[in-house]
Design a protein around this motif. Structure first.
Motif, PDB file in Angstrom:
ATOM      1  N   TRP A 156      -9.360   2.287 -19.101  1.00  0.00           N
ATOM      2  CA  TRP A 156      -9.961   3.486 -18.503  1.00  0.00           C
ATOM      3  C   TRP A 156     -11.065   3.145 -17.507  1.00  0.00           C
ATOM      4  CZ3 TRP A 156      -8.667   8.641 -20.005  1.00  0.00           C
ATOM      5  CH2 TRP A 156      -7.656   8.709 -20.971  1.00  0.00           C
ATOM      6  N   LEU A 157     -11.216   4.021 -16.534  1.00  0.00           N
ATOM      7  CA  LEU A 157     -12.411   3.997 -15.721  1.00  0.00           C
ATOM      8  C   LEU A 157     -13.604   4.310 -16.617  1.00  0.00           C
ATOM      9  CD1 LEU A 157     -10.961   5.901 -12.676  1.00  0.00           C
ATOM     10  CD2 LEU A 157     -11.910   3.587 -12.602  1.00  0.00           C
TER      11      LEU A 157
ATOM     12  N   GLU B  96      -2.761   1.864 -15.284  1.00  0.00           N
ATOM     13  CA  GLU B  96      -3.329   0.578 -15.682  1.00  0.00           C
ATOM     14  C   GLU B  96      -2.532  -0.016 -16.844  1.00  0.00           C
ATOM     15  OE1 GLU B  96      -5.947  -0.805 -14.168  1.00  0.00           O
ATOM     16  OE2 GLU B  96      -6.242  -2.526 -15.502  1.00  0.00           O
TER      17      GLU B  96
ATOM     18  N   HIS C 168      -0.196  -1.829   4.065  1.00  0.00           N
ATOM     19  CA  HIS C 168       0.469  -3.059   3.661  1.00  0.00           C
ATOM     20  C   HIS C 168       1.710  -2.681   2.853  1.00  0.00           C
ATOM     21  CE1 HIS C 168      -2.514  -6.108   4.912  1.00  0.00           C
ATOM     22  NE2 HIS C 168      -3.274  -5.039   4.979  1.00  0.00           N
TER      23      HIS C 168
ATOM     24  N   ALA D 123      -9.794   9.362  -2.486  1.00  0.00           N
ATOM     25  CA  ALA D 123     -10.830  10.380  -2.596  1.00  0.00           C
ATOM     26  C   ALA D 123     -10.647  11.390  -1.469  1.00  0.00           C
ATOM     27  CB  ALA D 123     -12.211   9.737  -2.528  1.00  0.00           C
TER      28      ALA D 123
ATOM     29  N   ILE E 225       2.067   0.438  10.838  1.00  0.00           N
ATOM     30  CA  ILE E 225       1.241   1.599  11.170  1.00  0.00           C
ATOM     31  C   ILE E 225       2.040   2.866  10.948  1.00  0.00           C
ATOM     32  CG2 ILE E 225       0.069   2.781  13.068  1.00  0.00           C
ATOM     33  CD1 ILE E 225      -0.649   0.069  14.196  1.00  0.00           C
TER      34      ILE E 225
ATOM     35  N   ASN F 283      -4.614   7.869  -5.453  1.00  0.00           N
ATOM     36  CA  ASN F 283      -5.817   7.047  -5.577  1.00  0.00           C
ATOM     37  C   ASN F 283      -6.722   7.169  -4.351  1.00  0.00           C
ATOM     38  OD1 ASN F 283      -7.184   5.492  -7.374  1.00  0.00           O
ATOM     39  ND2 ASN F 283      -6.621   3.570  -6.380  1.00  0.00           N
TER      40      ASN F 283
ATOM     41  N   MET G 178     -10.581  14.026  -6.012  1.00  0.00           N
ATOM     42  CA  MET G 178      -9.464  13.163  -5.670  1.00  0.00           C
ATOM     43  C   MET G 178      -8.340  14.007  -5.067  1.00  0.00           C
ATOM     44  SD  MET G 178     -10.715  10.234  -6.430  1.00  0.00           S
ATOM     45  CE  MET G 178      -9.385   9.019  -6.368  1.00  0.00           C
TER      46      MET G 178
ATOM     47  N   LYS H 193      -3.373   7.395  12.890  1.00  0.00           N
ATOM     48  CA  LYS H 193      -2.630   6.221  12.456  1.00  0.00           C
ATOM     49  C   LYS H 193      -3.349   5.545  11.290  1.00  0.00           C
ATOM     50  CE  LYS H 193      -1.000   5.456  17.145  1.00  0.00           C
ATOM     51  NZ  LYS H 193       0.182   6.313  16.878  1.00  0.00           N
TER      52      LYS H 193
ATOM     53  N   SER I  53       1.608  -2.778  -5.143  1.00  0.00           N
ATOM     54  CA  SER I  53       1.605  -3.598  -3.940  1.00  0.00           C
ATOM     55  C   SER I  53       2.605  -4.733  -4.127  1.00  0.00           C
ATOM     56  CB  SER I  53       0.213  -4.192  -3.705  1.00  0.00           C
ATOM     57  OG  SER I  53      -0.700  -3.145  -3.461  1.00  0.00           O
ATOM     58  N   ILE I  54       3.188  -5.171  -3.031  1.00  0.00           N
ATOM     59  CA  ILE I  54       4.147  -6.279  -3.156  1.00  0.00           C
ATOM     60  C   ILE I  54       3.812  -7.385  -2.155  1.00  0.00           C
ATOM     61  CG2 ILE I  54       6.077  -5.022  -4.141  1.00  0.00           C
ATOM     62  CD1 ILE I  54       7.154  -4.582  -1.349  1.00  0.00           C
TER      63      ILE I  54
ATOM     64  N   TYR J  82      -6.973  13.035 -13.656  1.00  0.00           N
ATOM     65  CA  TYR J  82      -6.914  11.782 -12.903  1.00  0.00           C
ATOM     66  C   TYR J  82      -7.258  10.601 -13.804  1.00  0.00           C
ATOM     67  CZ  TYR J  82      -8.169   8.093  -9.623  1.00  0.00           C
ATOM     68  OH  TYR J  82      -8.254   6.892  -8.967  1.00  0.00           O
TER      69      TYR J  82
ATOM     70  N   PHE K  27      -2.859   1.967   8.826  1.00  0.00           N
ATOM     71  CA  PHE K  27      -2.108   0.749   8.559  1.00  0.00           C
ATOM     72  C   PHE K  27      -1.895   0.612   7.062  1.00  0.00           C
ATOM     73  CE2 PHE K  27      -1.238  -3.622   7.655  1.00  0.00           C
ATOM     74  CZ  PHE K  27      -0.448  -4.042   8.726  1.00  0.00           C
TER      75      PHE K  27
END
Lengths: 392, 392, 392, 392
Positions: free
Chosen positions: A240-241, A296, A211, A327, A187, A325, A353, A207, A391-392, A288, A209
């Motif tokens: 691309w988006l 990507e 990961h 909004a 947190i 990333n 964004m 707060k 992320s890991i 963005y 959380f």
């Protein structure tokens, strides 16, 4: 004590107001006028609008007997405060040749003098005034940055590629070990705390959380981005988006703003004119959509604004607004201020964004790690850059 | 065991495919053709596109010697899968008078028969096939809902106000005590878990910290929304997001979609024709902009998608897609699938807001509390509604 | 005598009405619906609109006790007669799936029967009625041609390139000696004379002085036009009118409508499907801009509508609408009819060019040398061609 | 003899060039920059473009060793001459803050000096040079008028309603007996004859047959036009051309340009600021659509350009460009000049209407009865007026 504060405040007021005018020194009268795109405002308008803010929200309400400098300036220099009344359509700011640049500087001088009088008169509600003044000064600092980015955009469209600020330097990257920083899950506290100034959108410390994740201590360089281009990054829709790809095709963008390839070499327009691209410099002027496609391509992603803030003490930042990333949405207990001031931030919380950090164009003392900047995802004209995460 | 599973799968396949066709029963041949707006697709296209999905991703790859029904149908009925090849521009779906409706039904029958053959042939990679089939069925269910909302939209534009589905009933609100439910601050688990089907955007169950909040156990009714209108809710810019206000003025919207005031009374177009508005029924067909303005008017806010999911076991839902205050963004460990299937969700994660729940038009067995629907904030043509929340 | 006339008129009425329906024979129900561009109307709309004309201008006013077929059809099938009341927006004609095609045919039958009753009832004001009927029949004939050109346009957009009218033949050129015809300078009489029907814009026979000129007795062939293309005619701005060049670039037109080059050979879409281009056939489907550029490339020019009419007895015509170099403007004594009928022609006299002759799609007995057709200069979807002229 | 001619030509050159600069006197530097609409050019651009014309078509080709003032000015100040090369997009002329106004004046001085040198050097091809110089001077005179109308347009958009040319007078109507002049039917000679300068579009004097008609000797006054407004002229679609009515609704025009009704009285913006409308003054700033609707309301019509020219010796003209009912098309033997000069007129011969006469903003000695001005029918920003005609 109050007098002392007031004195400090006034010094600070005049410093910031003077800094705005120092930005004007290299400009010609002609440069103050054009508005080449709706998202750009002419320098003259920035000068008048920031001044109007002090007149409208402080002088008219708090300086007894205050006489406005010109009865129509409120109409001319209001930006988007519906509660204050009618205003010139945003797209028409480039039409206003009158008042002259000289008159706008006189308007500034007049308001500065009246603000000085007000603060030297031992006003009763000094705390409220200082709060408003502080908001006005931060508002002016925001426009200082827009003044620079808007002026650069306008000048860049000129085939003469003018060298207006010859002393502008290409910034070397901030010091970094080029390492991935690891943050553990847990947190984290997010949002502003302390005594200084912040905007309403940073308030409500709360707060979040997170990961576990990793984030780079460096910002993407021109060299890294050129590799993306050379690997056909702008041609591969799968990177691309969907709306990013549509934007790319419709706008025919195939490089960061201001880049131009001439006989096999990349050049870029700067306020000091066209310069060969320094591959070791930090990438700038990407949307963005480009930032997301680049991430990507790298098999990574952009950090959320919360990941950025949680890790921000561990890396250097401040030369580029870093796309996150996230909004632009309210914090859990966000509450708009009463009245026109409440239009400052909240009503923009859709389709934009968040960018974190600050840029080379950001005014001195106008950055902090909780600052939430925001733009639509297709804009390139701010000094925007990329920091990667995973992320890991 | 596998055979048994396969049999069940086939039964389920045929049930869902038949359900699509049951929706067609009241339609005339003419009704299958028009595309009155880019965001709407003609019924014929829905019928063909969902069928193409099975042909393209299953039959062509897994049924030896499969011969496509028609060589150009891939071009006609691909929606947005760039990796699969060229396709008819989205805006031109209403031009395609050929193939005839009859041929499209034959195409469905042909593909259904081949799918049956495939699954009855004891294929080797049955697990992979079932995964793809499950995706195809869920995809078809999504289009069943769009079939209904698109058809309603098209018919509503007809001055004859046709009564096409005369048995459509105005739904009474779900049972509720009209109470505020209180949730304590803490860490909540968000995202899909379990064995059944879900989309990739629900995966990566993860922890989210929520501050304490309250959420209603009921959805806003027409009566409550009429009060908003009568209190000049559509005229007060201070209630609206900036882009919401611009949308309202440009589109001249001043009520939910399909509402029309006739001699002082509100009526609404339904698939059973024009009906007087039932004030006690649940509000429908509002955009995110309207939902946000309504919440602002109430002095409350919309829940985030996380708040919604955390509280969802405590209230009834399922008649309206409920706008949340969350932008459609990836969960921390979101990963796109390989190949064209990877285009299903991820590339739309910009400029859209998440809706939670399900609606009266959602297909049977196609809802769960972790489902993340998403639309641009100005769309009204889905069965969208409002649930309120507030921080405490 | 009157009875006899009435009988003839009725026969003619039914023949023309039947001819419209004969055009429908190869169509599927689906084909009656789409409107792929604002300038195109769906076949169903043509069927209803021409019928509405008789109902609105004849039956409602002249048949005692006439009961309209459906109270909303006037709203649905009015085209541009402001005086008659509100109407469906032109761009929304493709949305109207109801009434069904079948109902529109019933509408036609109903009106035909009532017209028959009216004319068999020995009405008093038979002359006025016959005038209106004649206008209605010519109006229907105009729509017969639009029915064909609109249907061709819609079908051409279908990737299946359907062969709907398999008996359609590529027309061989009209007989010609391929000679230049010389006309001497002098005063010529222009405009309609005689007893038959003509539109108000042909009336007011008047004198025009023409300087001597030459005009071809043949229409430009595909072969001649291919030479223009191969000589980079579409790339040389100096051949084009300024707005023609802008149109060419924006629309990316580089050949007549329906032409497609496949592996080095030209093909063209016809109502009988894609066919290899017959180089000896008469050119069709060019805009005025293309016609003018072609003439410029030849070092010649297009004839004025007066030159065309003065010479028209000396050459064959009737397979292509021939662009002239005359703007659509009133003849010296032009006067609009009273009431809604006056909206037929006069209000379109701006920004359009006159075409003379007739085309392969023109209805039988609906052409004469004084007929003034008119379209905006960028339209290609009529069967338009080129005849050259030069001053001497 | 030649020397004498040359001296006269030079005097004339310098007079006209100085007249342009005299128009600049009341302007501030800021006023030279904006381009508020595509059809408007900034004053600075007019100053540079007219100068470039002399540099491009005379000095570069005829003055040995001529060195261009600046290598990029050709790119900046070319208007629409494709043959001369690339140029700044028309819509982007308002972006060019550099070169400064001062530099543009230096550019003018440099070119004036070089032109003087050229003509004083006894050049061989003096006739060709004088022809080109004459074209350049007439070109500059055309831009003098545009300079005035464009500046008026830009200043009018400023809420401050600046009084920039305080000596501007409201013109009283030209002397007239307020009579209808009758012209008999017959053959009239149309087009330029004589030794002086004219544009290519006036050449090819030719015969036109006119039927007898009447034309007024006066121009419509503000009073007459106010009656049209008060008789709901802007609300009655039956008075308008179809595209005129569409323009009126879309642009929300309900009065001539610059008119504003304040508390029941009409005011109008002039270069001397806002003034109450003089009802006896000559109407100005109406589009062709308004002129045509007004004539329809009167039960009359506009004259053709041939009727105007044939009658022009019988009435006073010169304060308003008078809309005619003739489209801008070539005379029978019209031929474009060779090279870039050929782009001057011919390529605009589509979708524009001819105006005859001259206006209060037309430069001295720049009008003649054969002059063919032309604009699109929706433009109001020239000093345009109405003269009525009728067939008899």
């Amino acid at each position: 004590m109050e007098l002392f504060t007031t004195h400090d405040t006034l010094v600070r007021y005049l410093e910031i107001r003077n800094y705005t005018e120092s930005l004007c020194e290299p400009l010609h009268t002609e440069d103050y006028i054009p508005q080449p795109a709706v998202f750009v405002s002419p320098p003259k308008w920035h000068l008048g609008h920031t001044t109007w803010f002090f007149e409208e929200f402080i002088l008219k309400k708090h300086l007894g007997g205050y006489k406005v400098f010109h009865p129509k300036f409120s109409f001319l220099f209001n930006s988007y405060y519906n509660l204050v009344g009618d205003r010139v359509e945003r797209a028409n700011r480039g039409v206003l040749t009158r008042p002259s640049v000289k008159e706008v500087f006189e308007y500034r001088k007049y308001v500065d003098q009246k603000i000085t009088e007000l603060f030297q008169s031992n006003p009763e509600n000094i705390n409220e005034l200082e709060t408003l003044l502080e908001l006005g000064l931060n508002h002016e600092q925001q426009h200082q940055e827009l003044f620079i980015t808007d002026t650069k955009y306008t000048l860049s469209l000129n085939p003469l590629k003018p060298e207006v600020y010859p002393n502008t330097k290409i910034n070397k990257p901030l010091e970094a070990k080029k390492q991935w920083l690891k943050l553990d899950e847990g947190i984290y506290d997010i949002g502003f705390e302390g005594d200084g100034f912040c905007y309403d959108n940073e308030l409500g410390r709360h707060k979040v959380f997170l990961h576990s994740y990793e984030i780079t201590d460096w910002l993407v360089t021109n060299r890294e981005y050129v590799q993306f281009i050379e690997d056909d990054g702008y041609e591969r829709f799968d990177l691309w988006l969907d709306e990013g790809w549509a934007w790319r095709k419709e706008s025919e963008v195939d490089a960061p703003l201001y880049w131009k390839k001439i006989e096999g070499k990349w050049f870029t327009y700067t306020l000091a004119g066209m310069k060969e691209l320094d591959l070791d410099a930090t990438l700038s002027h990407v949307s963005y959509y480009e930032a997301a496609a680049f991430a990507e391509w790298k098999g990574m992603r952009l950090p959320t604004e919360f990941e950025w803030e949680a890790a921000s003490d561990q890396f250097n930042w401040g030369t580029r607004w870093e796309w996150t990333n996230s909004a632009y949405l309210p914090y859990p207990k966000f509450a708009k201020a009463e009245g026109a001031i409440g239009e400052y931030n909240g009503k923009f919380m859709i389709n934009q964004m968040v960018l974190r950090g600050a840029s080379v164009a950001t005014s001195p003392n106008h950055s902090r790690k909780t600052y939430r900047n925001f733009f639509h995802p297709h804009y390139q004209w701010q000094f925007t850059g990329i920091r990667l995460a995973r992320s890991i």
